[in-house]
Scaffold this motif. Structure first.
Motif, mmCIF file in Angstrom:
data_model
loop_
_atom_site.group_PDB
_atom_site.id
_atom_site.type_symbol
_atom_site.label_atom_id
_atom_site.label_comp_id
_atom_site.label_asym_id
_atom_site.label_seq_id
_atom_site.Cartn_x
_atom_site.Cartn_y
_atom_site.Cartn_z
ATOM 1 N N PRO A 385 0.803 -1.233 0.000
ATOM 2 C CA PRO A 385 0.000 0.000 0.000
ATOM 3 C C PRO A 385 0.834 1.281 0.000
ATOM 4 N N HIS A 386 1.978 1.280 0.682
ATOM 5 C CA HIS A 386 2.810 2.497 0.727
ATOM 6 C C HIS A 386 3.386 2.791 -0.652
ATOM 7 N N THR A 387 3.892 1.735 -1.290
ATOM 8 C CA THR A 387 4.451 1.901 -2.626
ATOM 9 C C THR A 387 3.362 2.351 -3.599
ATOM 10 N N ALA A 388 2.156 1.822 -3.425
ATOM 11 C CA ALA A 388 1.049 2.200 -4.312
ATOM 12 C C ALA A 388 0.748 3.697 -4.189
ATOM 13 N N ILE A 389 0.880 4.221 -2.984
ATOM 14 C CA ILE A 389 0.677 5.669 -2.798
ATOM 15 C C ILE A 389 1.783 6.445 -3.522
#
Ligand SMILES: Cc1ncc(COP(=O)(O)O)c(C=O)c1O
Ligand SMILES: N[C@@H](CCOP(=O)(O)O)C(=O)O
Length: 463
Positions: A385-389
């Protein structure tokens, strides 16, 4: 190399001093007195170096006389020898414009390992030299804690108290901390947010009852050595994409502003960077600060990217100092105001100085899920999720067509299996090197979210 505090009133230290000090005595953060700069020719000569050698080359000016080039090289070989990928931080192409820089091949599956594997070794080296003991007090929203514990568990002369917000980290993150059984590791779950934990850590450094008994150290990115080690992968990525001839942009999922500040340092050192995109989740203080000068902290909202659920972003102070005229007295006053009201406005110089290199993008839950879904469907890449942001930030930002956009992939998707499964329908497996994480017994203490409770616990349990 000399280091000065962003608040101008702490002793000037060398690299060994700042590594062991963590936070400056005046409550500020240490930064180099001036930025070392590589020439275009020197950066070109770094092309093709293996990661550990590149790391030693980039970091040597910061370390100065505190470690010889040969010893620094040995420590880098040792630190990066534990990574599961030979490239250490491999670059993966998503499409014609976008790449991800995978920073999660270390022992605990997040970018924190890149700096903390080295920091553990630096502590050991310097503490043996000084015949001293260090009590580390750290705060984590999930990843710093596991990486720091892995880096110092069972090491001599050091013990660690790690505070995490109870119930607000993923089950994998929590278990990576609480299943490590070592006499020098103490895990504490506090009732509160990461910001509460971070504020307690900073308070400990100023508490004379504690500091007269214990030498307190930091593993959070308030410790300069953390950021220094993170500068290296900006060089590694840019060199692979045509740097220094070609400018590269980076999109960085951001919470405490450490990772993206390391990009700023790389630019100060001469690496041609087109833009640094500060990608936030709905805890968007940094997006508001960069887009309209409003640095005011609200309540922390829990999200599927828990490691970025931060409102008070420690390293932003380093940027404000660096781009705002390096005036420690004025910044100390500004930060005092923020501590009282939890709000401040950036000065014109700070805003303009920041916008030369930085821009920002805020992602909500649906932006995050769409980016994850896009990477999975169109590129066959499962992102956390962090990378997706970060990827959402890269997709939103408008840059010249010939500038490659690199998103920093800050965690392995298996650390956040539930969120990834919800967005993509795919449940990533934990890499084999995690062992039997879910079969190991956990140990941690839950404390009320008050400074007094945490302080008493540390004083009682410190060796
Ligand atoms: C997975 C992950 N991504 C992004 C961040 C944000 O990085 P920083 O706090 O350096 O801005 C963190 C925590 O620091 C993290 O653990
Ligand atoms: N996201 C971090 C929060 C602490 O940040 P740090 O980089 O200052 O250590 C975490 O995962 O713990």
């Amino acid at each position: 190399m000399e280091y000065v505090s962003t608040r101008g009133a702490a002793p000037v230290l060398d690299f060994e001093g700042v590594t062991l000090a963590g936070l400056a005595q005046d409550g500020g953060l240490y930064v180099p007195r001036e930025w070392p700069r590589f020439s275009h020719t020197e950066i070109t000569a770094m092309r093709g170096l293996p990661y550990a050698r590149l790391a030693a080359r980039v970091m040597q000016p910061f370390v100065g006389g505190c470690l010889g080039a040969e010893r620094l090289g040995e420590l880098c070989e040792q630190a990066y020898g534990r990574f599961a990928h030979r490239a250490v931080t491999p670059l993966v192409q998503l499409d014609e414009r976008n790449w991800v820089l995978e920073l999660f091949h270390g022992p605990t599956l997040a970018f924190k390992d890149v700096a903390l594997q080295l920091l553990g070794l630096l502590f050991e080296e310097f503490l043996a030299r000084e015949k001293s003991q260090l009590t580390i007090v750290g705060a984590t929203s999930g990843d710093t804690g596991s990486a720091a514990i892995d880096a110092v568990a069972n090491r001599d002369n050091v013990e660690i108290f790690m505070l995490h917000p109870a119930g607000r980290v993923s089950d994998v993150q929590r278990r990576q901390m609480t299943t490590v059984r070592a006499a020098n590791v103490h895990n504490i779950a506090i009732e509160g947010s990461f910001d509460d934990a971070q504020a307690m850590v900073k308070r400990i450094f100023a508490d004379e009852t504690v500091t007269s008994r214990l030498r307190i150290g930091a593993v959070n990115s308030i410790n300069w050595a953390r950021l220094m080690a993170q500068v290296v992968y900006y060089f590694a990525a840019a060199l692979q994409l045509g740097g220094p001839e070609r400018k590269v942009a980076f999109s960085v999922p951001t919470g405490n502003f450490g990772d993206v500040f390391a990009g700023h340092v790389a630019a100060r050192m001469g690496l041609p960077i087109e833009k640094l995109v500060v990608a936030t989740n709905v805890n968007d203080i940094l997006h508001r600060a960069l887009s309209d000068g409003d640095y005011s902290a609200g309540e922390v909202t829990s999200t599927a990217s828990p490691s970025m659920d931060i409102q008070v972003s420690s390293n932003f102070e380093r940027l404000l100092f660096d781009v705002g005229g390096r005036d420690g007295v004025a910044l100390a006053e500004q930060m005092r105001g923020f501590d009282l009201t939890r709000a401040m406005r950036l000065t014109e110089a700070q805003s303009q100085g920041a916008l030369d290199l930085f821009t920002s993008v805020r992602a909500d839950a649906s932006d995050m899920a769409s980016a994850m879904d896009w990477a999975s469907r169109h590129c066959g890449q499962i992102l956390d999720p962090h990378t997706a942001i970060g990827l959402h930030g890269a997709q939103q930002v408008d840059l010249p067509a010939d500038v490659p956009k690199v998103t920093l992939a800050t965690a392995h998707p298996a650390k956040f299996r539930d969120a990834v499964e919800r967005a993509t329908g795919f449940r990533p497996a934990l890499p084999a090197r995690m062992g039997h994480l879910f079969e190991r017994e956990e140990a941690f203490e839950t404390l009320p979210g008050t400074y007094e409770a945490v302080r008493a616990y540390i004083l009682e349990h410190a060796a």
